[in-house]
Write an enzyme that holds these catalytic residues in place. Structure first.
Site, PDB file in Angstrom:
ATOM      1  N   GLY A 104       2.459   2.380   5.454  1.00  0.00           N
ATOM      2  CA  GLY A 104       3.596   1.495   5.749  1.00  0.00           C
ATOM      3  C   GLY A 104       4.372   1.968   6.976  1.00  0.00           C
ATOM      4  N   GLU A 127       5.587  -3.413   1.016  1.00  0.00           N
ATOM      5  CA  GLU A 127       5.682  -3.116  -0.428  1.00  0.00           C
ATOM      6  C   GLU A 127       4.928  -1.811  -0.641  1.00  0.00           C
ATOM      7  OE1 GLU A 127       7.387  -4.798  -2.613  1.00  0.00           O
ATOM      8  OE2 GLU A 127       7.356  -6.935  -2.139  1.00  0.00           O
ATOM      9  N   THR A 176       3.040   4.624   1.296  1.00  0.00           N
ATOM     10  CA  THR A 176       4.206   4.784   2.179  1.00  0.00           C
ATOM     11  C   THR A 176       3.775   5.241   3.567  1.00  0.00           C
ATOM     12  OG1 THR A 176       5.632   5.192   0.301  1.00  0.00           O
ATOM     13  CG2 THR A 176       6.392   6.039   2.424  1.00  0.00           C
ATOM     14  N   CYS A 212       1.504   0.079  -9.166  1.00  0.00           N
ATOM     15  CA  CYS A 212       2.583   0.575  -8.296  1.00  0.00           C
ATOM     16  C   CYS A 212       3.820   0.911  -9.111  1.00  0.00           C
ATOM     17  CB  CYS A 212       2.903  -0.449  -7.209  1.00  0.00           C
ATOM     18  SG  CYS A 212       3.315  -2.081  -7.837  1.00  0.00           S
ATOM     19  N   GLY A 270       0.826  -1.208   0.000  1.00  0.00           N
ATOM     20  CA  GLY A 270       0.000   0.000   0.000  1.00  0.00           C
ATOM     21  C   GLY A 270       0.855   1.252   0.000  1.00  0.00           C
TER      22      GLY A 270
HETATM   23  P1  NAD Z   1      -3.415   2.217   1.428  1.00  0.00           P
HETATM   24  O1  NAD Z   1      -2.094   2.307   2.103  1.00  0.00           O
HETATM   25  O2  NAD Z   1      -4.357   3.347   1.593  1.00  0.00           O
HETATM   26  O3  NAD Z   1      -4.213   0.903   1.896  1.00  0.00           O
HETATM   27  C1  NAD Z   1      -3.642  -0.373   1.761  1.00  0.00           C
HETATM   28  C2  NAD Z   1      -4.256  -1.297   2.805  1.00  0.00           C
HETATM   29  O4  NAD Z   1      -3.891  -0.843   4.111  1.00  0.00           O
HETATM   30  C3  NAD Z   1      -5.772  -1.333   2.797  1.00  0.00           C
HETATM   31  O5  NAD Z   1      -6.184  -2.663   3.022  1.00  0.00           O
HETATM   32  C4  NAD Z   1      -6.142  -0.429   3.959  1.00  0.00           C
HETATM   33  O6  NAD Z   1      -7.403  -0.701   4.520  1.00  0.00           O
HETATM   34  C5  NAD Z   1      -5.039  -0.764   4.935  1.00  0.00           C
HETATM   35  N1  NAD Z   1      -4.785   0.253   5.976  1.00  0.00           N
HETATM   36  C6  NAD Z   1      -5.073   1.580   5.943  1.00  0.00           C
HETATM   37  N2  NAD Z   1      -4.657   2.169   7.086  1.00  0.00           N
HETATM   38  C7  NAD Z   1      -4.089   1.199   7.849  1.00  0.00           C
HETATM   39  C8  NAD Z   1      -3.466   1.181   9.124  1.00  0.00           C
HETATM   40  N3  NAD Z   1      -3.349   2.295   9.859  1.00  0.00           N
HETATM   41  N4  NAD Z   1      -2.973   0.027   9.591  1.00  0.00           N
HETATM   42  C9  NAD Z   1      -3.055  -1.105   8.850  1.00  0.00           C
HETATM   43  N5  NAD Z   1      -3.654  -1.172   7.636  1.00  0.00           N
HETATM   44  C10 NAD Z   1      -4.163  -0.024   7.141  1.00  0.00           C
HETATM   45  O7  NAD Z   1      -3.093   1.956  -0.114  1.00  0.00           O
HETATM   46  P2  NAD Z   1      -4.121   1.876  -1.343  1.00  0.00           P
HETATM   47  O8  NAD Z   1      -4.623   3.239  -1.642  1.00  0.00           O
HETATM   48  O9  NAD Z   1      -5.069   0.770  -1.123  1.00  0.00           O
HETATM   49  O10 NAD Z   1      -3.149   1.381  -2.520  1.00  0.00           O
HETATM   50  C11 NAD Z   1      -2.499   2.225  -3.424  1.00  0.00           C
HETATM   51  C12 NAD Z   1      -1.044   2.394  -3.033  1.00  0.00           C
HETATM   52  O11 NAD Z   1      -0.412   1.128  -2.949  1.00  0.00           O
HETATM   53  C13 NAD Z   1      -0.238   3.180  -4.071  1.00  0.00           C
HETATM   54  O12 NAD Z   1       0.604   4.085  -3.409  1.00  0.00           O
HETATM   55  C14 NAD Z   1       0.591   2.110  -4.764  1.00  0.00           C
HETATM   56  O13 NAD Z   1       1.809   2.559  -5.323  1.00  0.00           O
HETATM   57  C15 NAD Z   1       0.824   1.145  -3.652  1.00  0.00           C
HETATM   58  N6  NAD Z   1       1.098  -0.195  -4.192  1.00  0.00           N
HETATM   59  C16 NAD Z   1       2.332  -0.728  -3.999  1.00  0.00           C
HETATM   60  C17 NAD Z   1       2.619  -1.980  -4.538  1.00  0.00           C
HETATM   61  C18 NAD Z   1       3.964  -2.633  -4.341  1.00  0.00           C
HETATM   62  O14 NAD Z   1       4.087  -3.824  -4.633  1.00  0.00           O
HETATM   63  N7  NAD Z   1       4.977  -1.933  -3.860  1.00  0.00           N
HETATM   64  C19 NAD Z   1       1.641  -2.671  -5.260  1.00  0.00           C
HETATM   65  C20 NAD Z   1       0.387  -2.079  -5.416  1.00  0.00           C
HETATM   66  C21 NAD Z   1       0.116  -0.844  -4.875  1.00  0.00           C
END
Ligand code: NAD
Length: 479
Positions: free
Chosen positions: A234, A251, A231, A285, A229
């Site tokens: 993360g 990731e 940064t 991503c 998800g």
């Molecule tokens: P996000 O970080 O908003 O959410 C990802 C997940 O985290 C969701 O399931 C969400 O409910 C959960 N989440 C949110 N807050 C949390 C917390 N405080 N604690 C634990 N979990 C929590 O990301 P998104 O908008 O769903 O995805 C898009 C992003 O992901 C983009 O920045 C993209 O570049 C990145 N991405 C990275 C990769 C990779 O392999 N590096 C692959 C796909 C997407």
């Protein structure tokens, strides 16, 4: 959490899966179909009790599953794969509705997700003798962590969940997957289907948003978090995981540079770059997010790119075999429209697209090209995650490498030149986990995938990726 309350579509029911059983919940929410803006189905929101029960079921299942042999794991992985393929039509139908992908893209995603299970059926970790002499024999063996929480994003909800689930099962772990609340349906259905072939508690699913994510990262019964998800989330996960010293695999986002040298064949390279920018409307991503074209070919490249992006026209019929989609949710649509507004406000040179498509239903943004926005503009400095292409120019190799190496660009990059010595020289100076040469960025199941700098911690995929899902234990035997 995506809201919406009334009239869910009939046709499918969705459940959390806990200890091998489907469980509904008092609280439900619905996702909005990004093509029609209509509400989709009810989906249950897991409670703290559901989480505790799932962790307990996982810990119970782990007592036996941790003892599984590679042959047992192979059988299970192949059974899950087959189960997914047996249900490809239903899973694709759900996936296209929740993501806005075309039928073709959804079907390919289900098949690729199933393929990750097949791949890890035959790529497994073995014990390795690390040292042996007359006095001692040292063996590295690979012990599973326990119950893993896998937290996935919305852009490729099935594939990105499948990588984590297959890696966890292949190494003898139990896994609880928490999908994004923007795209919970397909993985919940896939997990429900898979219960006919997995032991109870080995593979479970819980739906919820940030609250549930927080609870997972803090829960003492969970040993490892595998997260994909943004940064910022993360960083938050790493902070929470530190309280119980959970292992984390992060990731995260990227801001990939594509460097196009002056000696390329434009007819070959322009379509590849357009695909790198616009596949799934740039919601990848490792989409090409900043395009650096050598100044001597910039004008021709721009003219050809303007022509090429016409192939990514808006195709409202989801059955048409298109790879360009609407933005998957209103939040990302508003973010990307905000980036276009910022370009307009600052008088950056928008040479294609950029208009609001108020006559169309759905979260569509037409492919947009912005010529030479400043390096410190939002569009260049941050991840756009949408079909807005900043087209930049360069003359000096060291300078373009320095401009590519932003702290948030640690995930991927691409280099285009027929001179492979030069391409590899440039690639090795790019501070990104993966560099693609003469191709746009596409993760490969057999290639280690990991972000550097702000793009991640640890990595997955390929044989090396399995090491992120287990401890390496050293067994030292006196002779
Ligand atoms: P996000 O970080 O908003 O959410 C990802 C997940 O985290 C969701 O399931 C969400 O409910 C959960 N989440 C949110 N807050 C949390 C917390 N405080 N604690 C634990 N979990 C929590 O990301 P998104 O908008 O769903 O995805 C898009 C992003 O992901 C983009 O920045 C993209 O570049 C990145 N991405 C990275 C990769 C990779 O392999 N590096 C692959 C796909 C997407």
């Amino acid at each position: 959490m995506p809201s919406a309350t009334n009239s869910a579509q009939p046709g499918f029911q969705f459940f959390n899966v806990i200890g091998g059983k489907s469980r509904s919940a008092e609280e439900v929410h619905q996702v909005v179909d990004p093509r029609t803006e209509e509400n989709l189905w009810d989906v249950p929101v897991a409670t703290a009790k559901d989480l505790d029960d799932a962790v307990e079921a996982g810990l119970t299942a782990f007592k036996s599953w941790r003892k599984s042999t590679n042959a047992d794991r192979r059988d299970l992985l192949l059974a899950v794969r087959q189960n997914m393929l047996d249900n490809v039509d239903e899973l694709s139908t759900i996936l296209m509705k929740e993501t806005g992908k075309s039928r073709l893209m959804a079907q390919v995603e289900v098949e690729r997700a199933a393929f990750h299970f097949e791949y890890y059926a035959d790529v497994q970790l073995e014990d390795e003798v690390q040292f042996e002499d007359a006095d001692i024999k040292i063996i590295a063996t690979h012990a599973p962590y326990g119950v893993i929480a896998a937290i996935s994003p919305w852009n490729f909800p099935l594939i990105l969940s499948a990588v984590k689930i297959a890696s966890a099962l292949a190494t003898g772990n139990c896994v609880i997957i928490k999908p994004s609340p923007f795209t919970p349906y397909t993985i919940m259905k896939a997990c429900e289907f898979a219960q006919s072939v997995v032991p109870p508690g080995v593979y479970q699913v819980l739906n919820g948003g940030a609250d549930l994510g927080e609870q997972l990262t803090l829960h003492p019964g969970i040993s490892h978090i595998s997260f994909t998800g943004t940064t910022n989330v993360g960083k938050r996960i790493m902070q929470n995981a530190s309280k119980t010293l959970k292992k984390v695999l992060l990731e995260l986002a990227g801001n990939d540079a594509a460097i196009i040298c002056e000696d390329v064949d434009l007819a070959e390279v322009v379509p590849k770059v357009a695909g790198g920018c616009l596949f799934h409307a740039g919601q990848v991503c490792v989409a090409s997010k900043r395009i650096y074209v050598h100044d001597s070919i910039y004008d021709r490249f721009l003219e050809m790119l303007k022509e090429e992006i016409k192939k990514y026209a808006i195709t409202e019929d989801p059955m048409a075999p298109a790879v360009f989609s609407p933005l998957s949710n209103k939040v990302n649509y508003d973010r990307c429209m905000g980036i276009i507004e910022d370009c307009k406000k600052n008088n950056y040179n928008i040479v294609a697209g950029g208009e609001t498509l108020s006559d169309k239903k759905g979260f569509w943004i037409a492919p947009t090209i912005v010529s030479k926005p400043p390096e410190d503009s939002f569009l260049v400095a941050e991840e756009q995650f949408g079909p807005v292409i900043p087209l930049l120019s360069w003359t000096d190799e060291a300078d373009v490498i320095a401009r590519s190496n932003l702290d948030n660009a640690g995930l991927g990059a691409s280099v285009y030149t027929p001179d492979l010595t030069r391409a590899q020289r440039i690639a090795k100076q790019l501070e990104s986990g993966t560099v693609w040469i003469n191709m746009s960025e596409r993760p490969h199941h057999a290639g280690w995938f990991a972000g550097q700098k702000l793009s991640g911690v640890g990595g997955e995929m390929g044989k090396q990726g399995l090491l992120s899902y287990c401890h390496t234990q050293s067994i030292q035997i006196a002779k």
